[in-house]
Design a protein around this motif. Structure first.
Motif, PDB file in Angstrom:
ATOM      1  N   ARG A   1     -66.808   8.450  29.288  1.00 30.66           N
ATOM      2  CA  ARG A   1     -66.826   9.651  30.129  1.00 30.66           C
ATOM      3  C   ARG A   1     -67.875  10.640  29.615  1.00 30.66           C
ATOM      4  O   ARG A   1     -68.687  11.155  30.391  1.00 30.66           O
ATOM      5  CB  ARG A   1     -65.434  10.288  30.150  1.00 30.66           C
ATOM      6  N   GLU A   2     -67.870  10.918  28.321  1.00 27.18           N
ATOM      7  CA  GLU A   2     -68.830  11.868  27.759  1.00 27.18           C
ATOM      8  C   GLU A   2     -70.259  11.354  27.881  1.00 27.18           C
ATOM      9  O   GLU A   2     -71.181  12.115  28.181  1.00 27.18           O
ATOM     10  CB  GLU A   2     -68.503  12.139  26.287  1.00 27.18           C
ATOM     11  N   GLU A   3     -70.456  10.057  27.635  1.00 29.26           N
ATOM     12  CA  GLU A   3     -71.798   9.497  27.701  1.00 29.26           C
ATOM     13  C   GLU A   3     -72.370   9.557  29.115  1.00 29.26           C
ATOM     14  O   GLU A   3     -73.569   9.777  29.306  1.00 29.26           O
ATOM     15  CB  GLU A   3     -71.793   8.054  27.195  1.00 29.26           C
ATOM     16  N   MET A   4     -71.523   9.374  30.128  1.00 34.83           N
ATOM     17  CA  MET A   4     -72.005   9.436  31.505  1.00 34.83           C
ATOM     18  C   MET A   4     -72.156  10.882  31.960  1.00 34.83           C
ATOM     19  O   MET A   4     -73.069  11.200  32.727  1.00 34.83           O
ATOM     20  CB  MET A   4     -71.070   8.649  32.423  1.00 34.83           C
ATOM     21  N   GLU A   5     -71.287  11.765  31.502  1.00 30.98           N
ATOM     22  CA  GLU A   5     -71.423  13.182  31.825  1.00 30.98           C
ATOM     23  C   GLU A   5     -72.728  13.741  31.287  1.00 30.98           C
ATOM     24  O   GLU A   5     -73.377  14.575  31.913  1.00 30.98           O
ATOM     25  CB  GLU A   5     -70.252  13.975  31.245  1.00 30.98           C
ATOM     26  N   SER A   6     -73.123  13.276  30.099  1.00 26.01           N
ATOM     27  CA  SER A   6     -74.330  13.787  29.458  1.00 26.01           C
ATOM     28  C   SER A   6     -75.598  13.117  29.986  1.00 26.01           C
ATOM     29  O   SER A   6     -76.705  13.577  29.702  1.00 26.01           O
ATOM     30  CB  SER A   6     -74.244  13.577  27.943  1.00 26.01           C
ATOM     31  N   GLY A   7     -75.446  12.014  30.711  1.00 20.52           N
ATOM     32  CA  GLY A   7     -76.602  11.297  31.227  1.00 20.52           C
ATOM     33  C   GLY A   7     -77.122  10.212  30.320  1.00 20.52           C
ATOM     34  O   GLY A   7     -78.128   9.574  30.633  1.00 20.52           O
ATOM     35  N   ARG A   8     -76.467   9.994  29.187  1.00 23.79           N
ATOM     36  CA  ARG A   8     -76.943   8.943  28.277  1.00 23.79           C
ATOM     37  C   ARG A   8     -76.604   7.547  28.793  1.00 23.79           C
ATOM     38  O   ARG A   8     -77.219   6.567  28.372  1.00 23.79           O
ATOM     39  CB  ARG A   8     -76.366   9.166  26.870  1.00 23.79           C
ATOM     40  N   VAL A   9     -75.608   7.438  29.655  1.00 26.31           N
ATOM     41  CA  VAL A   9     -75.298   6.179  30.334  1.00 26.31           C
ATOM     42  C   VAL A   9     -75.450   6.428  31.829  1.00 26.31           C
ATOM     43  O   VAL A   9     -74.860   7.356  32.379  1.00 26.31           O
ATOM     44  CB  VAL A   9     -73.871   5.697  30.007  1.00 26.31           C
ATOM     45  N   ASP A  10     -76.254   5.602  32.490  1.00 26.94           N
ATOM     46  CA  ASP A  10     -76.587   5.816  33.900  1.00 26.94           C
ATOM     47  C   ASP A  10     -75.533   5.260  34.846  1.00 26.94           C
ATOM     48  O   ASP A  10     -75.160   5.908  35.824  1.00 26.94           O
ATOM     49  CB  ASP A  10     -77.939   5.168  34.209  1.00 26.94           C
ATOM     50  N   LEU A  11     -75.079   4.040  34.563  1.00 30.76           N
ATOM     51  CA  LEU A  11     -74.105   3.380  35.434  1.00 30.76           C
ATOM     52  C   LEU A  11     -73.066   2.676  34.578  1.00 30.76           C
ATOM     53  O   LEU A  11     -73.310   2.337  33.415  1.00 30.76           O
ATOM     54  CB  LEU A  11     -74.774   2.322  36.325  1.00 30.76           C
ATOM     55  N   ALA A  12     -71.907   2.419  35.183  1.00 35.59           N
ATOM     56  CA  ALA A  12     -70.911   1.535  34.592  1.00 35.59           C
ATOM     57  C   ALA A  12     -70.564   0.491  35.645  1.00 35.59           C
ATOM     58  O   ALA A  12     -70.449   0.815  36.830  1.00 35.59           O
ATOM     59  CB  ALA A  12     -69.666   2.306  34.160  1.00 35.59           C
ATOM     60  N   ILE A  13     -70.416  -0.742  35.216  1.00 37.23           N
ATOM     61  CA  ILE A  13     -70.086  -1.823  36.147  1.00 37.23           C
ATOM     62  C   ILE A  13     -68.886  -2.577  35.595  1.00 37.23           C
ATOM     63  O   ILE A  13     -68.887  -2.988  34.430  1.00 37.23           O
ATOM     64  CB  ILE A  13     -71.262  -2.810  36.329  1.00 37.23           C
ATOM     65  N   GLY A  14     -67.863  -2.754  36.427  1.00 39.51           N
ATOM     66  CA  GLY A  14     -66.711  -3.528  35.989  1.00 39.51           C
ATOM     67  C   GLY A  14     -65.415  -2.984  36.547  1.00 39.51           C
ATOM     68  O   GLY A  14     -65.388  -2.249  37.534  1.00 39.51           O
ATOM     69  N   PHE A  15     -64.344  -3.348  35.873  1.00 43.68           N
ATOM     70  CA  PHE A  15     -62.995  -2.906  36.228  1.00 43.68           C
ATOM     71  C   PHE A  15     -62.646  -1.759  35.294  1.00 43.68           C
ATOM     72  O   PHE A  15     -62.263  -1.981  34.151  1.00 43.68           O
ATOM     73  CB  PHE A  15     -62.026  -4.084  36.081  1.00 43.68           C
ATOM     74  N   MET A  16     -62.808  -0.524  35.765  1.00 46.00           N
ATOM     75  CA  MET A  16     -62.646   0.653  34.910  1.00 46.00           C
ATOM     76  C   MET A  16     -61.792   1.692  35.622  1.00 46.00           C
ATOM     77  O   MET A  16     -62.292   2.710  36.133  1.00 46.00           O
ATOM     78  CB  MET A  16     -64.016   1.222  34.536  1.00 46.00           C
ATOM     79  N   PRO A  17     -60.483   1.463  35.689  1.00 47.12           N
ATOM     80  CA  PRO A  17     -59.598   2.343  36.457  1.00 47.12           C
ATOM     81  C   PRO A  17     -59.466   3.743  35.881  1.00 47.12           C
ATOM     82  O   PRO A  17     -58.969   4.647  36.565  1.00 47.12           O
ATOM     83  CB  PRO A  17     -58.255   1.595  36.421  1.00 47.12           C
ATOM     84  N   ASP A  18     -59.899   3.965  34.636  1.00 53.14           N
ATOM     85  CA  ASP A  18     -59.726   5.281  34.019  1.00 53.14           C
ATOM     86  C   ASP A  18     -60.811   6.279  34.425  1.00 53.14           C
ATOM     87  O   ASP A  18     -60.655   7.477  34.189  1.00 53.14           O
ATOM     88  CB  ASP A  18     -59.718   5.147  32.487  1.00 53.14           C
ATOM     89  N   LEU A  19     -61.905   5.811  34.994  1.00 51.31           N
ATOM     90  CA  LEU A  19     -62.967   6.721  35.409  1.00 51.31           C
ATOM     91  C   LEU A  19     -62.692   7.205  36.828  1.00 51.31           C
ATOM     92  O   LEU A  19     -62.934   6.484  37.796  1.00 51.31           O
ATOM     93  CB  LEU A  19     -64.333   6.021  35.333  1.00 51.31           C
ATOM     94  N   LYS A  20     -62.192   8.418  36.937  1.00 49.60           N
ATOM     95  CA  LYS A  20     -61.814   8.939  38.258  1.00 49.60           C
ATOM     96  C   LYS A  20     -62.474  10.286  38.531  1.00 49.60           C
ATOM     97  O   LYS A  20     -63.499  10.358  39.172  1.00 49.60           O
ATOM     98  CB  LYS A  20     -60.285   9.027  38.362  1.00 49.60           C
ATOM     99  N   ALA A  21     -61.887  11.375  38.011  1.00 48.94           N
ATOM    100  CA  ALA A  21     -62.396  12.708  38.304  1.00 48.94           C
ATOM    101  C   ALA A  21     -63.831  12.862  37.845  1.00 48.94           C
ATOM    102  O   ALA A  21     -64.173  12.553  36.713  1.00 48.94           O
ATOM    103  CB  ALA A  21     -61.511  13.759  37.624  1.00 48.94           C
ATOM    104  N   GLY A  22     -64.690  13.326  38.759  1.00 48.07           N
ATOM    105  CA  GLY A  22     -66.086  13.549  38.419  1.00 48.07           C
ATOM    106  C   GLY A  22     -66.979  12.349  38.604  1.00 48.07           C
ATOM    107  O   GLY A  22     -68.181  12.435  38.338  1.00 48.07           O
ATOM    108  N   PHE A  23     -66.404  11.229  39.079  1.00 49.16           N
ATOM    109  CA  PHE A  23     -67.188  10.001  39.222  1.00 49.16           C
ATOM    110  C   PHE A  23     -67.160   9.499  40.661  1.00 49.16           C
ATOM    111  O   PHE A  23     -66.177   9.671  41.382  1.00 49.16           O
ATOM    112  CB  PHE A  23     -66.648   8.901  38.298  1.00 49.16           C
TER     113      PHE A  23
END
Length: 300
Positions: A139-161
């Motif tokens: 979550r922090e890495e994507m909020e900061s822009g250090r990770v551009d995308l996530a691909i897979g089964f990731m049910p915990d990424l909800k608010a803000g995504f």
């Protein structure tokens, strides 16, 4: 409090302390001295009326108030950064952009061969790095822009995504060609009597497999536990062990390792494989292009 009272650099220090948790590391990252970082933190404490970070043996731990500020400040800084560095268009054919994508080892096995082939054709200067979604604070890495995308089964990424579905997949049983189960067929009885390799896959949604089988009351003989999927094909190739794996992984291992699949006799819910991105990157041209490439290549 008015915005004119706050130095934007103080928020940058705050954001880096959230990420790195050590004054020395923040000073090195921002190219300044430790006293300067400590001074900035003291100024921010006075402005906000909170300690913000407490010194512990594990580094600087944020207070509850700081944790509440983390997401909105990270989002605001990201939006400012994107606006100042925005490009009206993204030219993949001439770009040397480096992207970072979070995925599991299954994701690397399933997605990367075809993705890299496509990029070599349409964006030869673009590079890709991958990170495991469970080895970083995604979550922090994507909020900061250090990770551009996530691909897979990731049910915990909800608010803000944002997310876009690529496909649904089921779980199957995987074993070597010539295995006795290939002749006899996979039943609950044979499933329970077979020897299994169980994949722990900590920090991913695949951990539900063991829970579902256990709740179903189906006994099984787990002979081997491994932390990830990388070695599973090699193991099954030369043993009579079986494994319960996502169909996408099975598709990539059947031919190279001489394996076969059978429907799993235990009802395991299908999983949805998504491509996910943070709201800060929703309108960023390069991010839009990459996720469209992923969707065109893998959606079904």
């Amino acid at each position: 409090m008015e915005l004119r009272e706050i130095d934007l650099n103080l928020l940058v220090v705050f954001n880096e302390l959230l990420r790195l948790r050590r004054v020395s590391a923040v000073a090195e990252t921002l190219g300044t001295s430790q006293p300067a970082i400590s001074n900035a933190l003291n100024r921010l404490r006075k402005l906000l009326g909170d300690e913000l970070f407490l010194r512990t043996s594990k580094g600087m731990v944020p207070t509850p108030f700081a944790e509440n500020l983390a997401e909105p400040i990270g989002y605001a800084l990201g939006a400012i950064h994107n606006t100042l560095n925005a490009q009206s268009v993204f030219e993949p054919a001439t770009s040397a952009r480096a992207f970072t994508i979070a995925m599991t080892d299954i994701g690397e096995i399933y997605f990367l061969p075809d993705l890299m082939k496509r990029l070599s054709e349409v964006a030869p200067g673009v590079t890709i790095s991958t990170v495991r979604n469970h080895t970083v604070n995604l979550r922090e890495e994507m909020e900061s822009g250090r990770v551009d995308l996530a691909i897979g089964f990731m049910p915990d990424l909800k608010a803000g995504f944002f997310q876009r579905r690529l496909f649904r997949q089921r779980y199957v049983c995987l074993f070597r060609q010539g295995h006795p189960l290939a002749r006899e067929g996979m039943t609950l009885k044979s499933f329970g009597s077979a020897e299994h390799v169980a994949i722990v896959a900590a920090g991913t949604g695949h951990s539900m497999v063991d829970e579902v089988i256990q709740r179903a009351g189906v006994p099984r003989q787990v002979r081997l536990h491994v932390p990830h999927f990388v070695a599973v094909g090699h193991i099954l190739q030369t043993t009579d062990l079986i494994a319960v794996v996502p169909q996408a992984y099975a598709e990539r291992t059947l031919k190279p390792f001489g394996l076969e699949t059978a429907p799993c006799p235990v009802k395991i819910p299908d999983i949805v494989i998504n491509v996910l991105w943070h709201a800060r990157n929703n309108r960023e041209p390069a991010n839009q292009w990459l996720r469209q490439v992923v969707f065109e290549e893998f959606s079904r």
